[in-house]
Design an enzyme around this catalytic site. Sequence first.
Site: not given
Length: 393
Positions: A301, A351
């Site tokens: 991430y 994202y």
Amino acid sequence: MTRAHVLPRDAAAIAGIGQTEFSRHAGRTELQLASEAIVAACADAQIEVADVDGLVSYTIDPVEETELVRTVGLQEIGYSARVPYGGGGSMGVLMHAAAAVASGVADIVVCYRAVRARSGATRFGGAKVAVNVANTHAGTTASQWCMPHGALTPASWIALNATRYMHQYGATNEDFGRAVVQLRTYAATNPAAWGYQRPMALADHQASRWIAEPCIRMFDCCQETDGSVAVVVTSHERAAAMPHPPVGIAAVAGAARFEQEIASDHYRPDLSVMESSAVLARRLFDDAGFRRDEIDLAMIYDAFSPILFMQLEALGFCGPGEAKDFVGDGNLAPDGSLPCNTNGGLIGEGYIHGLNMVTEAVRQIRGTAANPLPAVEVALVSASRTGAILTRS
């Protein structure tokens, strides 16, 4: 020693993936986006949408389940759940889905996320100027302390941790930029990515404007993206009968610690360490019996480039303060020791809450990724406090 909370290996597998285009203006609602991604994921698995009997998403996803059921034609939902903790919880949907399948409360579970981070009512990375039900826990529980000092955005919250990390270990923003250049190199050859055909040099990174000096420039930030991703999870046995080779969910884990926040972790004693990732690593590697040198691909991430460095260290791929050299030596590249975020990551591709890291891992294991690595057998998908190890079955 294997602990009781570890799910049996290959109790569940990913059988299908789907997504919409990633853009800055989708021109349709989150419900429409989620529906398109779910239909695509079911088509990829070659199952009927009506066969799905479980739904898992996130507490901050705006798509309401009953509307989704009506829209895509789901006939009988036996299990549904939502995962908290923002992007750090993004891999938690795999744990919920795998646990539901392994326990028998559902046969086929779809994990989904739909977001209009760019064109929605508010910018996803924008300032949180007032506490309300929707944003009190959107990233920091310390809004009353952050707001008077101008720390109003996710980037500014992370900057407090990142600045301490830089001070502790002598890392510079240029060090962060070397990781971003690699991510943009991957994205440049990924047609689905925002950064497609947009490679970037370190000088470009260093010329971008500050978002939070001295640690985060504009190109250190992930893309505010419109789009949706869906993943079909079922039993390994059922997945083996579907067209694509099953991608086993060999280990899943979560690690939310006392006094941790969603994005900022300002209450923990050492801001330079991502403690939840260290606990996550213990559960994924030690408890589940995996070694770090077994990982062929890491999807980590990267909402902001400094937290990629902090996770590389906390997950144990390098020691404290060593990420700048680990990255600088080219270990994230295709021929490095840990090819990482080969779709361009959240910084280069887009994202979607981190769930697009899972779809990239599946594509790499299948051998269908835009930037294919040779023979990926074991992939890590990790988001600070939740993660999974996926395997070619």
